[in-house]
Design a protein around this motif. Structure first.
Motif, PDB file in Angstrom:
ATOM      1  N   ARG A 148      47.025 -20.232 104.432  1.00 58.54           N
ATOM      2  CA  ARG A 148      47.405 -21.464 105.101  1.00 58.54           C
ATOM      3  C   ARG A 148      48.696 -22.021 104.503  1.00 58.54           C
ATOM      4  N   THR A 149      49.533 -22.576 105.335  1.00 57.67           N
ATOM      5  CA  THR A 149      50.726 -23.265 104.848  1.00 57.67           C
ATOM      6  C   THR A 149      50.309 -24.612 104.280  1.00 57.67           C
ATOM      7  N   VAL A 150      50.790 -24.929 103.086  1.00 57.71           N
ATOM      8  CA  VAL A 150      50.422 -26.185 102.428  1.00 57.71           C
ATOM      9  C   VAL A 150      51.687 -26.965 102.085  1.00 57.71           C
ATOM     10  N   ALA A 151      51.685 -28.240 102.463  1.00 61.28           N
ATOM     11  CA  ALA A 151      52.821 -29.101 102.154  1.00 61.28           C
ATOM     12  C   ALA A 151      52.330 -30.426 101.594  1.00 61.28           C
ATOM     13  N   ILE A 152      53.010 -30.919 100.583  1.00 58.10           N
ATOM     14  CA  ILE A 152      52.813 -32.298 100.160  1.00 58.10           C
ATOM     15  C   ILE A 152      53.529 -33.167 101.182  1.00 58.10           C
ATOM     16  N   ALA A 153      52.826 -34.145 101.721  1.00 55.42           N
ATOM     17  CA  ALA A 153      53.393 -35.064 102.709  1.00 55.42           C
ATOM     18  C   ALA A 153      53.155 -36.479 102.206  1.00 55.42           C
ATOM     19  N   THR A 154      54.200 -37.096 101.704  1.00 53.30           N
ATOM     20  CA  THR A 154      53.985 -38.334 100.959  1.00 53.30           C
ATOM     21  C   THR A 154      55.092 -39.353 101.162  1.00 53.30           C
ATOM     22  N   ASN A 155      54.725 -40.615 101.053  1.00 56.24           N
ATOM     23  CA  ASN A 155      55.716 -41.676 100.947  1.00 56.24           C
ATOM     24  C   ASN A 155      56.212 -41.677  99.508  1.00 56.24           C
ATOM     25  N   ALA A 156      57.510 -41.576  99.328  1.00 52.51           N
ATOM     26  CA  ALA A 156      58.047 -41.421  97.979  1.00 52.51           C
ATOM     27  C   ALA A 156      59.509 -41.837  97.940  1.00 52.51           C
ATOM     28  N   THR A 157      60.051 -41.863  96.731  1.00 52.51           N
ATOM     29  CA  THR A 157      61.472 -42.156  96.533  1.00 52.51           C
ATOM     30  C   THR A 157      62.200 -40.876  96.144  1.00 52.51           C
ATOM     31  N   ASP A 158      63.455 -41.019  95.776  1.00 52.63           N
ATOM     32  CA  ASP A 158      64.233 -39.855  95.364  1.00 52.63           C
ATOM     33  C   ASP A 158      63.806 -39.331  93.993  1.00 52.63           C
ATOM     34  N   ARG A 159      62.829 -39.971  93.377  1.00 47.72           N
ATOM     35  CA  ARG A 159      62.301 -39.486  92.103  1.00 47.72           C
ATOM     36  C   ARG A 159      61.220 -38.417  92.311  1.00 47.72           C
ATOM     37  N   LEU A 160      60.790 -38.212  93.541  1.00 49.79           N
ATOM     38  CA  LEU A 160      59.652 -37.332  93.812  1.00 49.79           C
ATOM     39  C   LEU A 160      59.839 -35.929  93.249  1.00 49.79           C
ATOM     40  N   ARG A 161      60.967 -35.307  93.507  1.00 46.44           N
ATOM     41  CA  ARG A 161      61.149 -33.909  93.080  1.00 46.44           C
ATOM     42  C   ARG A 161      61.021 -33.762  91.568  1.00 46.44           C
ATOM     43  N   ALA A 162      61.581 -34.717  90.830  1.00 41.86           N
ATOM     44  CA  ALA A 162      61.471 -34.669  89.372  1.00 41.86           C
ATOM     45  C   ALA A 162      60.025 -34.849  88.933  1.00 41.86           C
ATOM     46  N   ASP A 163      59.302 -35.734  89.608  1.00 41.60           N
ATOM     47  CA  ASP A 163      57.888 -35.945  89.276  1.00 41.60           C
ATOM     48  C   ASP A 163      57.078 -34.675  89.509  1.00 41.60           C
ATOM     49  N   LEU A 164      57.333 -34.006  90.618  1.00 48.16           N
ATOM     50  CA  LEU A 164      56.588 -32.785  90.917  1.00 48.16           C
ATOM     51  C   LEU A 164      56.862 -31.710  89.873  1.00 48.16           C
ATOM     52  N   ASP A 165      58.095 -31.631  89.408  1.00 46.07           N
ATOM     53  CA  ASP A 165      58.414 -30.695  88.327  1.00 46.07           C
ATOM     54  C   ASP A 165      57.646 -31.067  87.061  1.00 46.07           C
TER      55      ASP A 165
END
Length: 204
Positions: A106-123
């Motif tokens: 299955r294709t899985v995506a995080i779908a979220t309300n977030a700011t430009d800090r999201l990518r760093a948080d996910l890392d």
């Protein structure tokens, strides 16, 4: 549900990421602020909405939060910075569902309300490589539960809405997802994971 889901859209905060209130309360105590005042200030709609819609950066949002605290400017800035140091923790049950879904094709995506800090948080949380896509309101310039968010999300995972399972902890967002034709499920913990696995047609 008649149609088995071929894609999973999963929220970050309250689902894949959980928050221990202790570190945040400790900051408020240190700076003499009322409990939950930092969170409540940050969620004021007039500053929260533009932060989630890509109109302002995370740094600009936090400056607005600091400006509204009942503290002198240096202390307010320091309080917000200390509050932001804690970035939450991964929910192991939600992550296990994500891994099972991907293992099942299955294709899985995080779908979220977030700011430009999201990518760093996910890392920082180690989640970047755990999903196929990241769908951020800041990048899409529209936030949940707007119909446009769900439309863009379904296009991104290349799946028709009726075959997309959307998991979120917010009733209002779930209603929006269902109104857009997705299968919406409100996350309240791991007790219904077996049901979600069936919706995704995953083996027991």
């Amino acid at each position: 549900m008649r149609d088995r889901a071929q894609a999973l859209l999963i929220d970050l905060d309250g689902v894949l990421r959980r928050w221990d209130p202790a570190p945040m309360i400790a900051v408020e105590l240190e700076y003499g602020l009322k409990p939950a005042s930092l969170l409540e200030t940050s969620m004021s709609w007039d500053i929260y909405q533009p932060a989630m819609s890509g109109e302002i950066t995370d740094a600009e949002w936090m400056k607005l939060v600091a400006d509204r605290l009942p503290l002198e400017a240096p202390a307010a800035t320091a309080a917000v910075a200390a509050w932001q140091e804690y970035r939450g923790e991964v929910d192991p049950d939600a992550l296990a569902l994500v891994r099972a879904a991907r293992a099942g094709g299955r294709t899985v995506a995080i779908a979220t309300n977030a700011t430009d800090r999201l990518r760093a948080d996910l890392d920082t949380l180690g989640l970047t490589s755990e999903v196929d896509l990241v769908l951020s309101s800041w990048e899409l310039k529209v936030h949940k539960p707007a119909p446009e968010f769900f439309q863009q999300a379904c296009l991104a995972v290349r799946t028709v809405p009726k075959r997309v399972l959307f998991v979120d902890d917010d009733d209002r967002v779930i209603r929006g997802a269902r109104a857009s034709g997705l299968a919406g499920y409100r996350w309240a913990g791991p007790e219904h994971v077996p049901y979600l696995r069936k919706v995704l047609d995953l083996p027991e």
